[in-house]
Scaffold this active site. Structure first.
Site, PDB file in Angstrom:
ATOM      1  N   ASP A 204       0.855  -1.186   0.000  1.00 44.54           N
ATOM      2  CA  ASP A 204       0.000   0.000   0.000  1.00 44.54           C
ATOM      3  C   ASP A 204       0.890   1.234   0.000  1.00 44.54           C
ATOM      4  O   ASP A 204       2.118   1.117  -0.076  1.00 44.54           O
ATOM      5  CB  ASP A 204      -0.934   0.008   1.227  1.00 44.54           C
ATOM      6  CG  ASP A 204      -0.186   0.182   2.550  1.00 44.54           C
ATOM      7  OD1 ASP A 204       1.067   0.276   2.544  1.00 44.54           O
ATOM      8  OD2 ASP A 204      -0.855   0.246   3.594  1.00 44.54           O
ATOM      9  N   ASP A 206       1.419   4.714   2.384  1.00 42.94           N
ATOM     10  CA  ASP A 206       1.020   5.292   3.670  1.00 42.94           C
ATOM     11  C   ASP A 206       1.382   6.775   3.721  1.00 42.94           C
ATOM     12  O   ASP A 206       2.526   7.137   3.451  1.00 42.94           O
ATOM     13  CB  ASP A 206       1.755   4.568   4.815  1.00 42.94           C
ATOM     14  CG  ASP A 206       1.535   3.071   4.777  1.00 42.94           C
ATOM     15  OD1 ASP A 206       0.446   2.632   5.179  1.00 42.94           O
ATOM     16  OD2 ASP A 206       2.450   2.337   4.327  1.00 42.94           O
ATOM     17  N   ASP A 291      -3.260   4.350   2.748  1.00 43.31           N
ATOM     18  CA  ASP A 291      -3.612   4.646   4.139  1.00 43.31           C
ATOM     19  C   ASP A 291      -3.310   6.111   4.421  1.00 43.31           C
ATOM     20  O   ASP A 291      -2.204   6.580   4.178  1.00 43.31           O
ATOM     21  CB  ASP A 291      -2.779   3.799   5.118  1.00 43.31           C
ATOM     22  CG  ASP A 291      -3.261   2.363   5.182  1.00 43.31           C
ATOM     23  OD1 ASP A 291      -4.373   2.083   4.701  1.00 43.31           O
ATOM     24  OD2 ASP A 291      -2.527   1.515   5.730  1.00 43.31           O
TER      25      ASP A 291
HETATM   26  P1  ATP Z   1       4.268  -2.443   2.949  1.00 42.44           P
HETATM   27  O1  ATP Z   1       5.351  -1.850   2.137  1.00 42.44           O
HETATM   28  O2  ATP Z   1       4.024  -3.863   2.623  1.00 42.44           O
HETATM   29  O3  ATP Z   1       3.009  -1.625   2.966  1.00 42.44           O
HETATM   30  P2  ATP Z   1       4.707  -1.312   5.522  1.00 42.44           P
HETATM   31  O4  ATP Z   1       5.864  -1.414   6.430  1.00 42.44           O
HETATM   32  O5  ATP Z   1       4.436   0.012   4.898  1.00 42.44           O
HETATM   33  O6  ATP Z   1       4.853  -2.432   4.447  1.00 42.44           O
HETATM   34  P3  ATP Z   1       2.028  -1.191   6.634  1.00 42.44           P
HETATM   35  O7  ATP Z   1       1.126  -2.328   6.963  1.00 42.44           O
HETATM   36  O8  ATP Z   1       1.580  -0.286   5.550  1.00 42.44           O
HETATM   37  O9  ATP Z   1       3.456  -1.826   6.340  1.00 42.44           O
HETATM   38  O10 ATP Z   1       2.246  -0.396   7.962  1.00 42.44           O
HETATM   39  C1  ATP Z   1       3.062   0.760   8.037  1.00 42.44           C
HETATM   40  C2  ATP Z   1       3.246   1.161   9.459  1.00 42.44           C
HETATM   41  O11 ATP Z   1       1.996   1.556  10.011  1.00 42.44           O
HETATM   42  C3  ATP Z   1       3.766   0.037  10.343  1.00 42.44           C
HETATM   43  O12 ATP Z   1       4.771   0.562  11.150  1.00 42.44           O
HETATM   44  C4  ATP Z   1       2.632  -0.352  11.225  1.00 42.44           C
HETATM   45  O13 ATP Z   1       3.075  -0.671  12.507  1.00 42.44           O
HETATM   46  C5  ATP Z   1       1.794   0.892  11.237  1.00 42.44           C
HETATM   47  N1  ATP Z   1       0.375   0.517  11.317  1.00 42.44           N
HETATM   48  C6  ATP Z   1      -0.318  -0.210  10.423  1.00 42.44           C
HETATM   49  N2  ATP Z   1      -1.594  -0.357  10.809  1.00 42.44           N
HETATM   50  C7  ATP Z   1      -1.707   0.308  11.977  1.00 42.44           C
HETATM   51  C8  ATP Z   1      -2.774   0.570  12.889  1.00 42.44           C
HETATM   52  N3  ATP Z   1      -3.979   0.095  12.660  1.00 42.44           N
HETATM   53  N4  ATP Z   1      -2.512   1.309  13.970  1.00 42.44           N
HETATM   54  C9  ATP Z   1      -1.294   1.804  14.208  1.00 42.44           C
HETATM   55  N5  ATP Z   1      -0.243   1.604  13.394  1.00 42.44           N
HETATM   56  C10 ATP Z   1      -0.445   0.871  12.294  1.00 42.44           C
HETATM   57 MN    MN Z   2       2.671   0.328   3.784  1.00 41.49          MN
HETATM   58 MN    MN Z   3      -0.394   0.709   5.588  1.00 41.90          MN
END
Ligand code: ATP
Ligand code: MN
Ligand code: MN
Length: 372
Positions: A204, A206, A291
């Protein structure tokens, strides 16, 4: 031949938040195996086992070279008996029978496919499996009632499964940035998550949004949502998740963003209606998970640290804070539990990630070295 007495054991600190871990991984075969077992445990609601495998994998990711001999692992933290057996199996036989049989198991495969649908968690997937639903076609044929998120997740399954590229993330940054600027000109937007850690793909994109003036961020999210909603030709679905202050936008955007095309898109995007025409001339559509999180400026450093990840790095930061410092860390605040003389503990302010690490008594680790 290397004999055991010549092998220097590796050494790493006990918490992932004390280690510098770039994306360079010398032990990918081992860490992929342990991550698969972690994933299987998490999908089976065995979070404790999942974390144990994730911690073990993180230790191996932090090693400066490939493990070739079990004796190099002597004294390393977080490597339990189960993880060590898996590692030994792979070092000796090239594969782990447990990992291979998990990978091939019908249950694991079904859990992965079903939880791969946006809005479907392991509990729902487990219930469906018990009802004989193992794949998307069986789900469609079953007549199960799906909520709005799940319907969109099923409809865009292939798009969402496909990794998002850095180029796409940057393009979406431009589009969301434009939306933010038009509802609140002073507001700031930063890319967090895996892309901030230097990853070139993600599941995703963020974003963290804040406003330099405390309080001016209030109401920003609903405005942003309606701004995006009013451009319905632009995106497929807007999904409000259960977590407060977090929404997931599924964008329809194109797969390849050449710089020139992107400029055209950004220019025309303002006029909403014409946007679709450009896209239809210019390229394919795809859905992307985005997100969005809004934070007041007073909490921005905590939100930035909390949303940059990796997930294990975050978990380890909180564990460190609690176990070693008697503090509670979240994406909103740092709280000192040790103020015994007061009924209430004490909130510790910070305006940068560096300050938070310092309050926690940790060496600062930059985002690209938080890939635990
Ligand atoms: P990817 O590249 O696969 O998206 P990512 O490291 O960006 O990997 P994400 O699942 O997008 O992974 O999460 C990004 C960050 O946001 C992580 O540090 C996670 O702990 C935090 N996070 C995700 N969901 C929540 C939530 N519901 N509440 C608080 N923090 C969250
Ligand atoms: Mn992510
Ligand atoms: Mn995310």
């Amino acid at each position: 031949a290397v004999n055991d007495s010549e092998v220097t054991p590796f050494s790493v600190p006990g918490y992932a938040c004390q280690r510098r871990c770039t994306l360079e991984n010398h032990n990918a075969v081992l860490t992929d195996a342990l991550s698969l077992l972690a994933e299987n445990a998490e999908l089976s609601d065995e979070d404790g086992r999942g974390v144990a495998f994730r911690r073990a994998a993180a230790v191996l990711k932090a090693l400066p070279s490939a493990v070739t001999n079990m004796s190099q692992l002597t004294g390393l933290p977080c490597l339990g008996g189960h993880s060590l057996r898996v590692i030994k199996d792979i070092l000796e036989n090239g594969t782990s029978s447990e990992v291979e049989s998990t990978k091939e198991s019908e249950r694991f495969k079904a859990l992965k496919v079903l939880t791969g649908i946006f809005g479907v968690g392991s509990k729902t997937a487990d219930r469906w499996i018990r009802e004989g639903i193992h794949n998307l076609q069986q789900l469609r044929d079953s007549g199960q009632t799906l909520n709005r998120a799940q319907q969109a997740g099923l409809e865009h399954y292939d798009d969402i499964k496909q990794p998002v590229s850095l180029a796409e993330a940057e393009a979406i940054r431009g589009i969301v940035g434009r939306a933010v600027a038009s509802v609140s000109p002073e507001a700031q937007i930063v890319l967090t998550g895996g892309f901030r850690r230097g990853k070139l793909t993600g599941h995703d994109v963020d974003f963290l949004i804040t406003h330099p003036e405390e309080g001016s961020e209030v109401g920003l999210m609903p405005k942003l949502v309606s701004w995006l909603e009013s451009r319905v030709s632009f995106y497929a679905a807007l999904l409000i998740s259960k977590q407060p202050k977090m929404i997931v936008v599924m964008f329809k955007s194109i797969v390849t963003f050449s710089k020139i095309l992107l400029n055209v898109i950004s220019g025309i995007f303002l006029y909403g209606q014409k946007f679709r025409a450009v896209l239809e001339m210019g390229g394919r559509w795809r859905a992307v998970r985005v997100d969005l999180v809004v934070s007041p400026i007073s909490q921005f450093a905590f939100a930035l640290l909390g949303w940059t990840g990796s997930k294990l790095f975050e978990r380890e930061l909180r564990r460190w804070a609690g176990h070693e410092k008697g503090m509670s860390l979240s994406s909103h605040a740092l709280y000192d539990n040790k103020q015994l003389s007061c009924l209430q503990g004490r909130y510790i302010r910070a305006s940068s990630e560096e300050e938070i690490f310092a309050h926690l008594g940790l060496e600062f680790i930059p985002p690209n070295e938080r890939n635990a």
